[in-house]
Design an enzyme around this catalytic site. Sequence first.
Site, short mmCIF file in Angstrom:
data_model
loop_
_atom_site.label_atom_id
_atom_site.label_comp_id
_atom_site.label_asym_id
_atom_site.label_seq_id
_atom_site.Cartn_x
_atom_site.Cartn_y
_atom_site.Cartn_z
N SER A 115 0.44 -0.85 -0.15
CA SER A 115 0.11 -0.03 0.06
C SER A 115 0.54 1.38 0.29
O SER A 115 1.83 1.38 0.68
CB SER A 115 -1.09 -0.34 0.97
OG SER A 115 -1.53 1.32 0.82
N TYR A 160 -2.13 -1.37 11.02
CA TYR A 160 -2.50 -1.61 9.07
C TYR A 160 -1.06 -1.44 8.89
O TYR A 160 -0.70 -2.54 7.97
CB TYR A 160 -3.75 -0.84 9.20
CG TYR A 160 -4.02 -1.47 7.87
CD1 TYR A 160 -4.23 -2.60 7.23
CD2 TYR A 160 -3.89 -0.42 6.64
CE1 TYR A 160 -3.83 -3.12 4.93
CE2 TYR A 160 -3.40 -0.68 5.08
CZ TYR A 160 -3.67 -2.15 4.75
OH TYR A 160 -3.34 -1.79 3.65
N LYS A 165 1.84 -3.33 7.04
CA LYS A 165 2.55 -4.31 5.53
C LYS A 165 3.85 -3.73 5.66
O LYS A 165 4.13 -3.86 4.68
CB LYS A 165 1.54 -3.07 5.01
CG LYS A 165 0.18 -3.52 4.45
CD LYS A 165 -0.63 -4.03 3.55
CE LYS A 165 -1.74 -4.72 3.75
NZ LYS A 165 -0.80 -6.26 2.96
P1 NAD Z 1 -10.58 -7.79 0.96
O1 NAD Z 1 -10.94 -7.39 2.51
O2 NAD Z 1 -11.83 -7.18 0.19
O3 NAD Z 1 -10.14 -9.14 0.90
C1 NAD Z 1 -9.36 -9.43 1.62
C2 NAD Z 1 -9.93 -10.87 1.20
O4 NAD Z 1 -8.73 -12.17 2.26
C3 NAD Z 1 -10.84 -11.16 1.82
O5 NAD Z 1 -12.09 -12.06 1.19
C4 NAD Z 1 -10.46 -12.41 3.10
O6 NAD Z 1 -11.96 -12.71 3.48
C5 NAD Z 1 -9.58 -12.49 3.09
N1 NAD Z 1 -8.65 -12.98 4.52
C6 NAD Z 1 -8.93 -11.90 5.46
N2 NAD Z 1 -8.16 -12.16 6.36
C7 NAD Z 1 -7.42 -14.02 5.96
C8 NAD Z 1 -6.77 -15.40 6.07
N3 NAD Z 1 -6.46 -14.91 7.61
N4 NAD Z 1 -7.04 -16.28 5.80
C9 NAD Z 1 -7.31 -16.89 4.37
N5 NAD Z 1 -8.27 -15.13 3.94
C10 NAD Z 1 -8.19 -14.24 4.39
O7 NAD Z 1 -9.75 -6.22 1.09
P2 NAD Z 1 -9.18 -5.95 -0.27
O8 NAD Z 1 -9.76 -4.95 -0.21
O9 NAD Z 1 -9.18 -6.23 -1.85
O10 NAD Z 1 -7.38 -5.92 -0.50
C11 NAD Z 1 -6.37 -6.79 -0.55
C12 NAD Z 1 -4.93 -6.53 -0.22
O11 NAD Z 1 -4.86 -5.56 -0.66
C13 NAD Z 1 -5.61 -6.67 1.67
O12 NAD Z 1 -3.96 -6.66 1.52
C14 NAD Z 1 -5.28 -5.24 1.48
O13 NAD Z 1 -4.35 -4.92 2.80
C15 NAD Z 1 -4.56 -4.79 0.34
N6 NAD Z 1 -4.76 -3.39 0.06
C16 NAD Z 1 -6.06 -2.63 -0.04
C17 NAD Z 1 -6.49 -1.49 -0.34
C18 NAD Z 1 -7.29 -1.19 -0.43
O14 NAD Z 1 -8.06 0.14 -0.78
N7 NAD Z 1 -8.36 -1.68 -0.90
C19 NAD Z 1 -5.13 -0.30 -0.06
C20 NAD Z 1 -3.66 -0.71 -0.77
C21 NAD Z 1 -3.52 -2.92 -0.24
C1 UD1 Z 2 -7.42 5.18 3.75
C2 UD1 Z 2 -5.90 4.77 4.98
C3 UD1 Z 2 -4.83 4.01 4.43
C4 UD1 Z 2 -5.08 2.67 3.60
C5 UD1 Z 2 -6.30 2.83 2.40
C6 UD1 Z 2 -6.28 1.77 2.02
C7 UD1 Z 2 -6.79 5.56 6.94
C8 UD1 Z 2 -6.00 7.40 7.71
N1 UD1 Z 2 -5.37 5.43 5.54
O1 UD1 Z 2 -6.38 5.96 2.92
O2 UD1 Z 2 -4.42 3.30 4.97
O3 UD1 Z 2 -4.21 2.12 2.88
O4 UD1 Z 2 -7.35 4.15 3.25
O5 UD1 Z 2 -7.54 1.05 2.70
O6 UD1 Z 2 -7.54 5.66 7.28
N2 UD1 Z 2 -12.77 10.75 3.67
C9 UD1 Z 2 -13.63 11.90 3.35
N3 UD1 Z 2 -14.69 11.14 3.72
C10 UD1 Z 2 -15.59 9.95 4.72
C11 UD1 Z 2 -13.77 8.83 4.27
C12 UD1 Z 2 -13.27 9.59 3.31
O7 UD1 Z 2 -13.64 13.21 3.72
O8 UD1 Z 2 -15.77 9.32 4.48
C13 UD1 Z 2 -11.54 11.50 3.02
C14 UD1 Z 2 -10.62 11.48 4.03
O9 UD1 Z 2 -10.02 12.49 4.87
C15 UD1 Z 2 -9.05 11.48 2.60
C16 UD1 Z 2 -10.39 11.11 1.45
O10 UD1 Z 2 -11.67 11.21 2.03
O11 UD1 Z 2 -8.52 12.97 2.27
C17 UD1 Z 2 -9.69 9.10 1.02
O12 UD1 Z 2 -9.93 9.11 2.00
P1 UD1 Z 2 -9.71 6.80 2.13
O13 UD1 Z 2 -10.59 6.46 1.11
O14 UD1 Z 2 -10.26 6.61 3.26
O15 UD1 Z 2 -8.47 6.18 2.04
P2 UD1 Z 2 -6.81 6.70 2.56
O16 UD1 Z 2 -7.25 7.76 3.89
O17 UD1 Z 2 -6.14 7.67 0.73
#
Ligand code: NAD
Ligand code: UD1
Length: 350
Positions: free
Chosen positions: A123, A148, A152
């Site tokens: 991330s 979190y 990572k």
């Molecule tokens: P998500 O929660 O939709 O998917 C994660 C999946 O992992 C789920 O299906 C969950 O059931 C499964 N899981 C969790 N713990 C597990 C375990 N112990 N064993 C087996 N399965 C397990 O999340 P996502 O948004 O699809 O994210 C996927 C990956 O990307 C994660 O590692 C997350 O940290 C990373 N990531 C996501 C974002 C984002 O904004 N969505 C941003 C940066 C990184």
């Molecule tokens: C958040 C997480 C980050 C994670 C990422 C993806 C925090 C502090 N950071 O990032 O660690 O990797 O999600 O899962 O939670 N916002 C609003 N109202 C809301 C939600 C968000 O105004 O209800 C604003 C936030 O202040 C930000 C932007 O929208 O400026 C995006 O927010 P968000 O979608 O939560 O992503 P990140 O903050 O980038």
Amino acid sequence: MILVTGGAGYIGSHAVLELLLAGEEVLVLDNLCHSSRIAIDRVEQLAGRPLQFVKGDVRNRSLLAALFASYPIRAVMHFAGLKAVGESVREPLRYYETNVSGSIALCQAMAEAGVFRLVFSSSATVYGESPMMPITEDRPTGVPTNPYGQSKLMAESVLKGLAESDPRWSIGLLRYFNPIGAHESGLIGEDPNGVPNNLLPYMLQVAVGRRRQLNVYGADYPTPDGTGIRDYIHVVDLVKGHLKALERLEAVRGVSVWNLGTGKGHSVREMITAFEEVTGRPLPHVIKPRRAGDIAQCWSDPGKAWQELGWRAERDLISMLADAWRWQSNNPRGYAEPTPEKKTPTALAS
Ligand code: NAD
Ligand code: UD1
């Protein structure tokens, strides 16, 4: 065959579909703690062919050994993990155990099975508060303000150490910026548990009438309109980057880091305006104080991925929002079965 951990989740399900469409055989390992089996059914429907699904935990070493012994796995995409920032502050051990120990257990099983190619979901949070935009991969990592983010960064460091210790490893650390959107079919998308933390899922739930109004966290940032700026990327573009990374890892050894972003930043106010344009209705919102741990701005320099992978994001903000809206309005309760007394999304929102 590609093992996809967390393949029933938001990003994982889109990646599995893309792999199937590219002709790969796929094995999904997911304990369904934050996802639904229905996502897998829909991926199979969209791909027009089946995949292998095992419900299980990525920390379960005997299960991992059995999977590597039973299936011809040549590479792994590792999405399984926990991602809710607030929850990670309350339950840090669960986050370290899943995100760090889970990754260690997976790598041990891979090494025992002679599988050394891994794509890891990292991330942009690992950069912390960066003084300059856009962010390139050589920027030093920061100090994440929550477990979190720390998990990572720790997982990245475990994987770097591993690749340094043994030259057989090829590991891609993909640093996602802000994935949003959904597959254009509207059949798969993001289905967060409880109150969404992230901006777009929250906006979508307001638009379908599940929540009253959006809280805009801070309008006093040093940005042009005072609201936070992020690099939103379409989930389909993001997963296409994973396939390119997998291909590249066939040719390179060691650890490679790639930003997956568009290179463009959008403020919360811009997101609201674009969202209203897509849905054709106003989005009720109110300005609130800044959210703890938030940074003012964050966007990528995606040049390294373009140079080394030949990948760049193609979908613009309007198509991200339109696809997300299609998913949410077709599935107002996500993957939950609709209850008969529930009104339609249109009736709720109008
Ligand atoms: P998500 O929660 O939709 O998917 C994660 C999946 O992992 C789920 O299906 C969950 O059931 C499964 N899981 C969790 N713990 C597990 C375990 N112990 N064993 C087996 N399965 C397990 O999340 P996502 O948004 O699809 O994210 C996927 C990956 O990307 C994660 O590692 C997350 O940290 C990373 N990531 C996501 C974002 C984002 O904004 N969505 C941003 C940066 C990184
Ligand atoms: C958040 C997480 C980050 C994670 C990422 C993806 C925090 C502090 N950071 O990032 O660690 O990797 O999600 O899962 O939670 N916002 C609003 N109202 C809301 C939600 C968000 O105004 O209800 C604003 C936030 O202040 C930000 C932007 O929208 O400026 C995006 O927010 P968000 O979608 O939560 O992503 P990140 O903050 O980038």
